[in-house]
Design a protein around this motif. Structure first.
Motif, PDB file in Angstrom:
ATOM      1  N   ASP A 125       0.858  -1.182   0.000  1.00  0.00           N
ATOM      2  CA  ASP A 125       0.000   0.000   0.000  1.00  0.00           C
ATOM      3  C   ASP A 125       0.894   1.231   0.000  1.00  0.00           C
ATOM      4  N   THR A 127       0.261   4.245   0.663  1.00  0.00           N
ATOM      5  CA  THR A 127       0.020   5.223   1.723  1.00  0.00           C
ATOM      6  C   THR A 127       0.942   4.990   2.915  1.00  0.00           C
ATOM      7  N   ASN A 128       1.363   3.745   3.146  1.00  0.00           N
ATOM      8  CA  ASN A 128       2.282   3.483   4.260  1.00  0.00           C
ATOM      9  C   ASN A 128       3.633   4.139   4.013  1.00  0.00           C
ATOM     10  N   ALA A 131       3.348   7.839   4.197  1.00  0.00           N
ATOM     11  CA  ALA A 131       3.271   8.291   5.587  1.00  0.00           C
ATOM     12  C   ALA A 131       4.662   8.399   6.206  1.00  0.00           C
ATOM     13  N   ALA A 177      -2.343   6.996  -4.863  1.00  0.00           N
ATOM     14  CA  ALA A 177      -2.485   7.261  -3.436  1.00  0.00           C
ATOM     15  C   ALA A 177      -2.183   8.704  -3.084  1.00  0.00           C
ATOM     16  N   VAL A 179      -1.606  11.300   0.530  1.00  0.00           N
ATOM     17  CA  VAL A 179      -1.553  11.512   1.980  1.00  0.00           C
ATOM     18  C   VAL A 179      -1.406  13.004   2.235  1.00  0.00           C
ATOM     19  N   HIS A 198      -9.412  15.511  -0.442  1.00  0.00           N
ATOM     20  CA  HIS A 198      -9.137  14.160  -0.934  1.00  0.00           C
ATOM     21  C   HIS A 198     -10.313  13.616  -1.738  1.00  0.00           C
ATOM     22  N   GLY A 264     -10.383   5.538   1.894  1.00  0.00           N
ATOM     23  CA  GLY A 264      -9.526   6.464   2.621  1.00  0.00           C
ATOM     24  C   GLY A 264     -10.085   6.789   3.983  1.00  0.00           C
ATOM     25  N   ILE A 283      -5.191   9.594   4.672  1.00  0.00           N
ATOM     26  CA  ILE A 283      -4.696   8.768   3.580  1.00  0.00           C
ATOM     27  C   ILE A 283      -5.866   8.344   2.685  1.00  0.00           C
ATOM     28  N   SER A 284      -5.584   8.112   1.415  1.00  0.00           N
ATOM     29  CA  SER A 284      -6.606   7.600   0.506  1.00  0.00           C
ATOM     30  C   SER A 284      -5.940   7.020  -0.728  1.00  0.00           C
ATOM     31  N   ALA A 285      -6.666   6.175  -1.446  1.00  0.00           N
ATOM     32  CA  ALA A 285      -6.096   5.554  -2.652  1.00  0.00           C
ATOM     33  C   ALA A 285      -7.214   5.051  -3.563  1.00  0.00           C
TER      34      ALA A 285
END
Length: 294
Positions: A125, A127-128, A131, A177, A179, A198, A264, A283-285
């Motif tokens: 992912d 978003t990790n 982040a 993605a 963030v 977002h 998200g 976060i979102s994707a």
């Protein structure tokens, strides 16, 4: 779970007993474990013939090419990026992240990601990883301009180890993605601004990919966020079960072409990474393969 425990018990019995797991997981230093595993893989790969590799390539779901034609997927990627405002900085992420990135932040069961033998894991992912990058940037800027949010975006091909059901579910796929990391400024101002931002980007991206009927649904996880949800152009979805325990405050989904295309919500990752309860992260994707499949 019972099947996994049974398989582990069988393997440990063959390896000489359960104490071998304690040695490998807890007592052996990380560098020494890497050395041991590297030699193990070197010996195993040395015993393989080209025919063995081809046979594995034909049956391993993790290594097969994407079923979506290249041109169609590339057009969907470009369409998603076209919805990205200039405030967001696109980042080219590495294909791997530090070991524990998904389970320590998520949390996600480690068996759902592909771990490597070099204390890393294949990205599951974006978003990790975004982040982590956002946390480093927030730490660097905190003394000078703590109120300025960090907005990052990425397109990344990811791999997930669990099996998915459905015609548009794959072992590896591309995610678009976003963030946004920043500081709590009171009155849920951060949350209200960036949740709307977002959702506007994601729905615009879905429409750019050829789904004019893009729809958003929002789920409130904390009653304080009712006012945030009320300001969003989204349908209430109080019955959602997925994401509870993963997201905090509020989460949402985006639909297009009759499919769930995006997800998200707010998480506490940067607050934990930086040891500061005032830090906020959204976060979102979007699943680009799903949008390119139609």
């Amino acid at each position: 779970m019972a099947e996994r425990a049974s398989a582990l018990e069988r393997v440990l019995k063959q390896a000489g007993g359960p104490e071998i797991l304690d040695v490998l997981a807890e007592r052996l230093p990380g560098a020494d474990l890497t050395t041991l595993l590297l030699e193990t893989m070197r010996r195993r790969s040395g015993a393989l013939s080209p025919a063995d590799v081809l046979r594995r390539y034909g049956h391993d779901r993790f290594v097969a090419p994407a079923p979506i034609p290249f041109g169609r997927l590339r057009r969907a990627e470009d369409a998603a990026l076209s919805a990205l405002p200039e405030e967001f900085e696109p980042v080219v992420l590495a294909p791997v992240v530090p070991l524990g990135t998904h389970s320590a932040l998520g949390p996600v069961d480690q068996n759902k990601v592909v771990s490597t033998i070099r204390n890393s894991e294949v990205a599951a992912d974006p978003t990790n990883a975004l982040a982590l990058e956002a946390a480093l940037r927030r730490r660097a800027q905190s003394a000078d301009d703590p109120g300025r949010p960090v907005r990052l975006a990425a397109l990344q091909r990811v791999v997930r180890a669990q099996r998915f059901e459905g015609a548009v579910s794959y072992a590896h796929f591309t995610l678009f993605a976003l963030v946004t990391a920043g500081r709590d400024t009171g009155n849920l101002a951060f949350e209200r601004q960036h949740a709307a931002e977002h959702l506007a980007i994601l729905t615009a991206a879905v429409r750019a990919c050829g789904a004019p009927e893009a729809e958003s649904r929002v789920t409130v996880l904390d009653e304080r966020f009712e006012r945030v949800a009320a300001e969003l152009d989204a349908t209430p979805d109080p019955g959602r079960e997925g994401g509870r325990g993963y997201y905090t405050g509020l989460c949402f989904k985006v639909y297009g072409k009759g499919l769930e295309a995006g997800d998200g919500g707010f998480v506490d990752w940067t607050a934990r990474l930086l040891g500061n309860r005032k830090e906020r992260l959204l976060i979102s994707a979007l699943g680009v393969d799903r949008l390119a499949s139609g």
